[in-house]
Design a protein around this motif. Structure first.
Motif, short mmCIF file in Angstrom:
data_model
loop_
_atom_site.label_atom_id
_atom_site.label_comp_id
_atom_site.label_asym_id
_atom_site.label_seq_id
_atom_site.Cartn_x
_atom_site.Cartn_y
_atom_site.Cartn_z
N CYS A 89 26.54 38.60 37.60
CA CYS A 89 26.23 37.04 38.37
C CYS A 89 27.44 36.36 37.82
N GLY A 90 28.37 35.73 38.48
CA GLY A 90 29.27 34.75 38.10
C GLY A 90 30.69 35.57 37.94
N GLY A 91 30.80 36.70 38.21
CA GLY A 91 31.77 37.81 38.02
C GLY A 91 32.99 37.16 38.86
N LEU A 92 32.75 36.95 40.23
CA LEU A 92 33.60 36.63 41.06
C LEU A 92 34.42 35.15 40.77
N ARG A 93 33.58 34.28 40.26
CA ARG A 93 34.05 32.90 39.75
C ARG A 93 34.90 33.18 38.64
N SER A 94 34.38 34.10 37.71
CA SER A 94 35.08 34.41 36.36
C SER A 94 36.47 34.97 36.68
N ALA A 95 36.49 35.74 37.96
CA ALA A 95 37.75 36.57 38.29
C ALA A 95 38.69 35.54 38.80
N HIS A 96 38.24 34.61 39.45
CA HIS A 96 39.00 33.39 40.26
C HIS A 96 39.51 32.41 39.19
N ALA A 97 38.48 32.16 38.18
CA ALA A 97 39.33 31.34 36.93
C ALA A 97 40.31 31.96 36.10
N PHE A 98 39.80 33.41 35.97
CA PHE A 98 40.83 34.16 35.23
C PHE A 98 42.12 34.27 35.97
N ILE A 99 42.18 34.50 37.12
CA ILE A 99 43.51 34.75 37.90
C ILE A 99 44.27 33.46 37.85
N THR A 100 43.50 32.46 37.88
CA THR A 100 44.23 30.95 38.21
C THR A 100 44.41 30.44 36.90
N GLY A 101 44.36 31.18 35.63
CA GLY A 101 44.68 30.90 34.20
C GLY A 101 43.97 29.82 33.43
N ASP A 102 42.48 29.76 34.12
CA ASP A 102 41.51 28.89 33.31
C ASP A 102 40.69 29.75 32.61
N LEU A 103 40.88 30.20 31.46
CA LEU A 103 40.35 31.27 30.71
C LEU A 103 38.85 30.57 30.25
N GLY A 104 38.78 29.38 29.98
CA GLY A 104 37.35 28.96 29.48
C GLY A 104 36.41 28.99 30.62
N ALA A 105 36.83 28.48 31.93
CA ALA A 105 35.91 28.40 32.90
C ALA A 105 35.72 30.08 33.00
N ALA A 106 36.63 30.84 32.98
CA ALA A 106 36.18 32.35 33.23
C ALA A 106 35.38 33.07 31.95
N LEU A 107 35.20 32.51 30.98
CA LEU A 107 34.24 32.71 30.03
C LEU A 107 32.87 32.12 30.14
N SER A 108 33.19 31.03 30.85
CA SER A 108 31.98 30.26 31.06
C SER A 108 31.17 30.82 32.16
N ALA A 143 31.04 35.83 30.62
CA ALA A 143 31.88 36.37 29.49
C ALA A 143 32.14 37.75 29.54
N ILE A 144 31.06 38.72 29.87
CA ILE A 144 30.96 39.99 29.90
C ILE A 144 32.30 40.35 30.83
N ALA A 145 32.24 39.94 31.79
CA ALA A 145 33.33 40.30 32.91
C ALA A 145 34.66 39.88 32.57
N THR A 146 34.89 38.87 32.10
CA THR A 146 36.11 38.46 31.25
C THR A 146 36.78 39.32 30.15
N VAL A 147 35.66 39.76 29.47
CA VAL A 147 36.11 40.80 28.51
C VAL A 147 36.44 42.07 29.03
N GLY A 148 35.70 42.43 30.03
CA GLY A 148 35.89 43.61 30.73
C GLY A 148 37.56 43.41 31.54
N TYR A 149 37.85 42.56 31.91
CA TYR A 149 39.18 42.50 32.55
C TYR A 149 40.25 42.80 31.72
N VAL A 150 39.98 42.38 30.33
CA VAL A 150 40.77 42.75 29.30
C VAL A 150 40.76 44.15 28.85
N VAL A 151 39.74 44.63 28.63
CA VAL A 151 39.40 45.92 28.46
C VAL A 151 39.99 47.06 29.46
#
Length: 161
Positions: A80-99, A102-110
């Motif tokens: 839950c929140g993975g799509l919002r995290s991906a959207h924030a990550f792709i638009t450069g808002d790392l804080g919003a992506a982690l918020s 957080a697991i999905a954001t770490v998963g993108y980097v891994v």
């Protein structure tokens, strides 16, 4: 053809080399391109998915389905929140992506790290072998379970999207 051995005046054998040295091996460009086809295809698929999520904001309703677990039980799953995290990550808002997740954001980097390793090893003609023991899989499952439980408790609301 093997080199020829001829006797010398003193009776010891002398080696006569082949007429021409063999040329160096040609570069393996077609083979390399074939070897990186699968990692490149995976990259294209993931990049396409991220481009779509980057273009179609999941924060606006009606574009994506609601998580079935959240809809039926009110419990946030680990995704839950993975799509919002991906959207924030792709638009450069790392804080919003982690918020958002957080697991999905770490998963993108891994995923990006493993993909680069896969691409390099494929380019060099070596297979990618990630031998994860059952204990590693249990650890991943435990982290996801703890993340799920904590984000659904009042004191873990910072982990909720």
């Amino acid at each position: 053809m093997p080199p020829t051995v001829c006797p010398t005046p003193d009776g010891t054998p002398a080696r006569v080399p082949d007429a021409a040295p063999s040329p160096p091996p040609a570069p393996d460009a077609p083979g390399r391109l074939r070897r990186i086809a699968v990692p490149a295809g995976v990259f294209a698929a993931v990049a396409g998915a991220f481009a779509y999520v980057g273009a179609v904001d999941p924060n606006e309703g009606g574009h994506y389905p609601v998580c079935p677990l959240l809809r039926l039980t009110g419990v946030l799953c680990p995704g839950c929140g993975g799509l919002r995290s991906a959207h924030a990550f792709i638009t450069g808002d790392l804080g919003a992506a982690l918020s958002a997740n957080a697991i999905a954001t770490v998963g993108y980097v891994v995923f990006a790290t493993v993909w680069v390793l896969w691409l390099v090893r494929s380019w060099r003609g070596r297979p990618l072998r990630l031998a994860l023991a059952p204990a590693h899989w249990w650890a991943v499952g435990a982290v996801l379970a703890v993340f799920t439980v904590v984000r659904n408790l009042p004191f873990g609301s910072a982990l909720a999207p």
